[in-house]
Design a protein around this motif. Structure first.
Motif, PDB file in Angstrom:
ATOM      1  N   PRO A 119      -9.499  -4.742  -7.669  1.00 38.35           N
ATOM      2  CA  PRO A 119     -10.730  -3.707  -6.725  1.00 38.35           C
ATOM      3  C   PRO A 119     -11.013  -3.134  -6.673  1.00 38.35           C
ATOM      4  O   PRO A 119     -12.228  -3.197  -6.716  1.00 38.35           O
ATOM      5  N   LEU A 120     -10.028  -1.688  -6.884  1.00 36.61           N
ATOM      6  CA  LEU A 120     -11.086  -0.018  -6.929  1.00 36.61           C
ATOM      7  C   LEU A 120     -12.100  -0.500  -7.559  1.00 36.61           C
ATOM      8  O   LEU A 120     -12.913   0.114  -7.840  1.00 36.61           O
ATOM      9  N   LYS A 121     -11.110  -1.009  -8.879  1.00 36.09           N
ATOM     10  CA  LYS A 121     -11.988  -0.816 -10.500  1.00 36.09           C
ATOM     11  C   LYS A 121     -13.155  -1.331 -10.508  1.00 36.09           C
ATOM     12  O   LYS A 121     -14.320  -0.824 -10.412  1.00 36.09           O
ATOM     13  N   SER A 122     -13.313  -2.209  -9.620  1.00 35.55           N
ATOM     14  CA  SER A 122     -14.055  -2.971  -9.825  1.00 35.55           C
ATOM     15  C   SER A 122     -15.298  -2.453  -9.029  1.00 35.55           C
ATOM     16  O   SER A 122     -16.760  -2.810  -8.808  1.00 35.55           O
ATOM     17  N   HIS A 123     -15.153  -2.094  -7.592  1.00 33.35           N
ATOM     18  CA  HIS A 123     -15.400  -1.166  -7.116  1.00 33.35           C
ATOM     19  C   HIS A 123     -16.718  -0.323  -7.924  1.00 33.35           C
ATOM     20  O   HIS A 123     -17.687  -0.020  -7.417  1.00 33.35           O
ATOM     21  N   VAL A 124     -15.818   0.286  -8.561  1.00 37.03           N
ATOM     22  CA  VAL A 124     -16.291   1.495  -9.367  1.00 37.03           C
ATOM     23  C   VAL A 124     -17.229   0.989 -10.126  1.00 37.03           C
ATOM     24  O   VAL A 124     -18.330   1.525 -10.552  1.00 37.03           O
ATOM     25  N   ASP A 140       1.306  12.799 -12.880  1.00 37.66           N
ATOM     26  CA  ASP A 140       1.600  12.034 -11.523  1.00 37.66           C
ATOM     27  C   ASP A 140       2.274  10.869 -10.899  1.00 37.66           C
ATOM     28  O   ASP A 140       2.020  10.242  -9.942  1.00 37.66           O
ATOM     29  N   ILE A 141       2.377   9.971 -12.165  1.00 35.07           N
ATOM     30  CA  ILE A 141       2.625   8.801 -12.442  1.00 35.07           C
ATOM     31  C   ILE A 141       1.254   7.792 -12.123  1.00 35.07           C
ATOM     32  O   ILE A 141       1.126   6.724 -12.584  1.00 35.07           O
ATOM     33  N   ASN A 142       0.764   7.932 -10.785  1.00 32.25           N
ATOM     34  CA  ASN A 142      -0.663   7.568 -10.301  1.00 32.25           C
ATOM     35  C   ASN A 142      -0.494   7.223  -9.622  1.00 32.25           C
ATOM     36  O   ASN A 142      -0.033   8.136  -8.354  1.00 32.25           O
ATOM     37  N   THR A 143      -2.023   7.020  -9.666  1.00 32.94           N
ATOM     38  CA  THR A 143      -2.986   7.837  -7.664  1.00 32.94           C
ATOM     39  C   THR A 143      -2.565   7.644  -7.116  1.00 32.94           C
ATOM     40  O   THR A 143      -1.650   5.653  -6.784  1.00 32.94           O
ATOM     41  N   ALA A 144      -2.411   7.635  -6.298  1.00 33.63           N
ATOM     42  CA  ALA A 144      -1.844   7.370  -4.768  1.00 33.63           C
ATOM     43  C   ALA A 144      -1.937   5.666  -4.483  1.00 33.63           C
ATOM     44  O   ALA A 144      -3.576   5.311  -3.673  1.00 33.63           O
ATOM     45  N   THR A 145      -1.135   5.056  -4.238  1.00 31.31           N
ATOM     46  CA  THR A 145      -1.717   3.448  -4.446  1.00 31.31           C
ATOM     47  C   THR A 145      -2.499   2.921  -2.227  1.00 31.31           C
ATOM     48  O   THR A 145      -3.235   2.209  -2.348  1.00 31.31           O
ATOM     49  N   PHE A 146      -1.524   3.910  -1.849  1.00 25.28           N
ATOM     50  CA  PHE A 146      -2.151   3.985  -0.209  1.00 25.28           C
ATOM     51  C   PHE A 146      -3.271   4.544  -0.855  1.00 25.28           C
ATOM     52  O   PHE A 146      -4.358   4.122   0.234  1.00 25.28           O
ATOM     53  N   THR A 147      -4.135   5.254  -1.484  1.00 24.75           N
ATOM     54  CA  THR A 147      -5.499   6.245  -1.151  1.00 24.75           C
ATOM     55  C   THR A 147      -6.379   4.552  -1.808  1.00 24.75           C
ATOM     56  O   THR A 147      -7.540   4.476  -1.725  1.00 24.75           O
ATOM     57  N   ALA A 165       1.026  -0.955  -0.099  1.00 23.38           N
ATOM     58  CA  ALA A 165      -0.234  -0.123   0.055  1.00 23.38           C
ATOM     59  C   ALA A 165       0.953   1.753   0.216  1.00 23.38           C
ATOM     60  O   ALA A 165       0.223   2.392   0.080  1.00 23.38           O
ATOM     61  N   MET A 166       1.973   0.905   0.303  1.00 21.82           N
ATOM     62  CA  MET A 166       3.168   2.360   0.642  1.00 21.82           C
ATOM     63  C   MET A 166       3.585   2.421  -0.674  1.00 21.82           C
ATOM     64  O   MET A 166       4.828   3.383  -1.007  1.00 21.82           O
ATOM     65  N   GLN A 167       3.728   1.544  -1.606  1.00 22.72           N
ATOM     66  CA  GLN A 167       4.978   1.494  -2.537  1.00 22.72           C
ATOM     67  C   GLN A 167       4.133   2.078  -3.867  1.00 22.72           C
ATOM     68  O   GLN A 167       3.416   2.210  -4.203  1.00 22.72           O
ATOM     69  N   TYR A 168       4.953   2.541  -4.824  1.00 22.66           N
ATOM     70  CA  TYR A 168       4.560   2.272  -6.387  1.00 22.66           C
ATOM     71  C   TYR A 168       4.009   0.937  -6.561  1.00 22.66           C
ATOM     72  O   TYR A 168       4.089  -0.157  -6.263  1.00 22.66           O
ATOM     73  N   GLY A 169       2.780   1.907  -7.730  1.00 19.85           N
ATOM     74  CA  GLY A 169       1.888   1.114  -7.948  1.00 19.85           C
ATOM     75  C   GLY A 169       0.968   0.585  -8.884  1.00 19.85           C
ATOM     76  O   GLY A 169       0.720   1.837  -9.474  1.00 19.85           O
ATOM     77  N   VAL A 170       0.654  -0.093  -9.677  1.00 22.37           N
ATOM     78  CA  VAL A 170      -0.745  -0.080 -11.077  1.00 22.37           C
ATOM     79  C   VAL A 170      -1.779   0.052 -11.026  1.00 22.37           C
ATOM     80  O   VAL A 170      -1.753  -0.121  -9.816  1.00 22.37           O
ATOM     81  N   PRO A 171      -2.506   0.132 -11.121  1.00 27.21           N
ATOM     82  CA  PRO A 171      -4.167   0.553 -10.544  1.00 27.21           C
ATOM     83  C   PRO A 171      -4.513  -0.174  -9.970  1.00 27.21           C
ATOM     84  O   PRO A 171      -4.283  -1.507 -10.348  1.00 27.21           O
ATOM     85  N   PHE A 172      -5.387   0.074  -8.193  1.00 29.84           N
ATOM     86  CA  PHE A 172      -5.179  -1.479  -8.260  1.00 29.84           C
ATOM     87  C   PHE A 172      -6.867  -1.772  -8.613  1.00 29.84           C
ATOM     88  O   PHE A 172      -7.996  -1.123  -8.579  1.00 29.84           O
TER      89      PHE A 172
END
Lengths: 408, 408
Positions: free
Chosen positions: A84-89, A276-283, A75-82
């Motif tokens: 499970p959040l896409k599924s919630h959307v 901005d590279i990616n949307t904050a992984t943490f958030t 959650a605190m690392q750089y990462g690709v889009p999450f």
């Protein structure tokens, strides 16, 4: 902050460094000025579009954060889009009546970034766009660096953007980069687009192959049993839908999404990486964990009920205090009532009197005019941020200022 | 993901929607491709610039979040930049030897956004910039939408950017929007700029009134007793310093800052509002609460020690396995060793062999060349992400591929 500066556009001192041409004359937005006015102690602000702080699900979100930080070191690392959040959307979009899939979802650092990314992607320097002549300033700011030609159409207070005018502009040969529309709870005018107009806009977009950007921050906050579906439900090849967690969860997290034509997702990803590279992984992961609990379903219903009470309180207060001096429509979605004064007033003076004499703030409609000099008798009033008591008090104060008349 | 696609630039299908001219030929970045390669199970990646997950202060951060969500209802609301976080940044800058004040600090959604905002503000469409010919791809992406003329200078592996060449370009009459420089732990070449060159660049920037953008994500991670001060310590009217919490706290939070000439702050604020309104209030306040505890002072020292051990492990492994086939310098800051192979190889084939035969990944230097076709014998190796064992194993694997020779 000195009082005097409140009513003057912030001046930016000349300095040694040369800025890009578009930025030479840039000024603080009206919204930003209002942010300062509204933050002065004692000012009752009906100006901004803020959600109610009390309604943030802080406890539930805190639990989600705790869970993520205990179990998810990524959650605190750089990462690709999450995913499970896409599924919630996708599920949320289903609630809005839009069928889509994860491959069409692009996560953004808030809806404003959605607009900025799409402008970046679609709009050439000096290119054209179609929008209403009275429209959300954030959209105007997003396109400003591209020095665009803005092809304006009017807005009906009954049923929204003039879709006939959009069709005429395209029929006459103009080929803008896109058409921008706020279908529900229009900012600043409060109106929602009729079903017929939705269909016409989509038909026209398809016919002329001009993309539609559908900005829908308020669509989940509809106050009538029967909400109309977004334009995206009618088309998945020309409509970019922009959604946001700001109004249904919390704006301080800065997460939103685009439902895009699938083929455009890789291109949006490239623009995003550059900004901005990616949307904050943490958030991303904590919002997803919050949504995992299912709390948001009831929460959105709760927000609808509560904001509807505030809307009704504002309408009743307007009726009690301003029935003889103004007119308005009852908005079916969103955060705003658009009030038109019957008598011509100097809006700048009215705002000045409102803040200085009655400690109440609003936004003059002309702050939203694409043509800044445009005449407008409208003012935008927000009903989401203040309690019902404060709304009633605010309208009473405003009515005193309007009827006092020194600003005519 | 199919293996074959790893080595082909992602193709973006033709579709109905017309995009802006600059975006017609856009492709995934090499870094983004590597992100995919590196995320394949079993690949030992020396490719990316990721911090070590184990080093994130997740527990301390969790406590800060808990405290904020209990006590600070404004943390989830829209808001203006958080002054206490600016004060923490001023203190951090003091550790880097830069005196500044809160009025010069601008908070951003990560350092990449800092670059994008400044490009937006300073660079006209078709305008010029000065940078090194081998340079961080994120910078190249940030300026790409402006279709810039890139005036390139070379990089010395001993002491960094060719500041003489910068002076010559300006003396010959060119007036670029800015000069871009990474003073410490250069990405990708690992080198730090000498004191003389720092002074020359600042002198030249002042003389010709051309701003310097100093990108310093790695400056806090210096491995020698005596770190040189940033260019910003020499000038506060021409130097924009870009800093980041990504390497000293966690990149998944996406927060960075600019130390700007004070007169430029209001202009940056206007650009910022257009792209994402404001940096997430929640993250600003939780990072500030984490910094309130003072944990970061010891944490940064800890990171320095740990990353230094990894750097040394990589240098030792290179010495053991590749002394006869390559050469390198020992970086004094940052995350990367730049290794130049003595024999000419086909880099694409070498990378392919490395991933397919030995399951080890790196980034070919040419991925960082402003002129994509440029010849480069260098490869970028990262030592921050893998444990010491894995670093040793990775270099041993890489040496086998390089010496195997099928890619010559």
């Amino acid at each position: 902050m000195k009082k005097a500066t409140v009513f003057e556009r912030t001046r930016i001192s000349t300095e040694k460094i040369a800025v890009a041409k578009w930025a030479c004359g840039i000024e603080w937005s009206a919204i930003q000025e209002m942010m300062w006015i509204g933050s002065r102690p004692g000012v009752l602000s009906l100006a901004l579009g803020l959600p109610e702080i009390e309604f943030f699900p802080a406890k539930e979100y805190a639990k989600a954060v705790e869970r993520v930080l205990e179990n998810d070191p990524l959650a605190m690392q750089y990462g690709v889009p999450f995913e499970p959040l896409k599924s919630h959307v996708v599920t949320l979009m289903g609630q809005r009546g839009v069928e889509c899939n994860e491959r069409q979802i692009f996560l953004t650092t808030g809806a404003q970034q959605g607009m900025a990314l799409l402008s970046h992607l679609l709009l050439d320097h000096g290119g054209a766009v179609i929008c209403e002549e009275t429209i959300y300033t954030g959209f105007q700011q997003a396109i400003q660096p591209f020095n665009p030609r803005i092809l304006c159409v009017s807005t009906s207070l009954d049923d929204g953007m003039d879709s006939e005018a959009v069709e005429s502009i395209l029929a006459s040969g103009a080929r803008p980069a896109f058409i921008y529309v706020i279908p529900d709870g229009h900012n600043p005018m409060g109106v929602s687009l009729s079903g017929d107009k939705r269909e016409q806009l989509v038909r026209v977009a398809q016919h002329y192959a001009i993309p539609l950007i559908e900005d829908d921050p308020y669509g989940f906050l509809n106050y009538e049993a029967e909400a109309l579906r977004p334009l995206r439900s009618l088309d998945d090849e020309m409509v970019f839908y922009i959604g946001s967690f700001s109004k249904i969860l919390a704006p301080g997290l800065r997460v939103g999404w685009i439902v895009a034509p699938e083929a455009m997702i890789p291109k949006i990803a490239i623009v995003k990486e550059a900004v901005d590279i990616n949307t904050a992984t943490f958030t991303q992961r904590t919002i997803s964990a919050y949504l995992d609990t299912g709390h948001s379903f009831g929460h959105i219903s709760f927000l609808r009920e509560q904001y509807k009470l505030r809307r009704d309180a504002m309408i009743n207060a307007l009726q009690a205090h301003l029935a003889d001096a103004a007119r308005w429509r009852i908005p079916t979605s969103g955060f705003f009532v658009w009030v038109e004064l019957l008598n011509r007033v100097n809006m700048r003076e009215l705002l000045k009197s409102a803040v200085e004499i009655e400690n109440v703030a609003f936004i003059p409609g002309q702050a939203f005019c694409v043509n800044g000099a445009a005449d407008s008798k409208g003012i935008r009033l927000n009903f989401s941020y203040c309690s019902i008591d404060r709304i009633e008090e605010g309208i009473a104060r405003l009515a005193r200022v309007i009827k006092n008349g020194t600003h005519h």
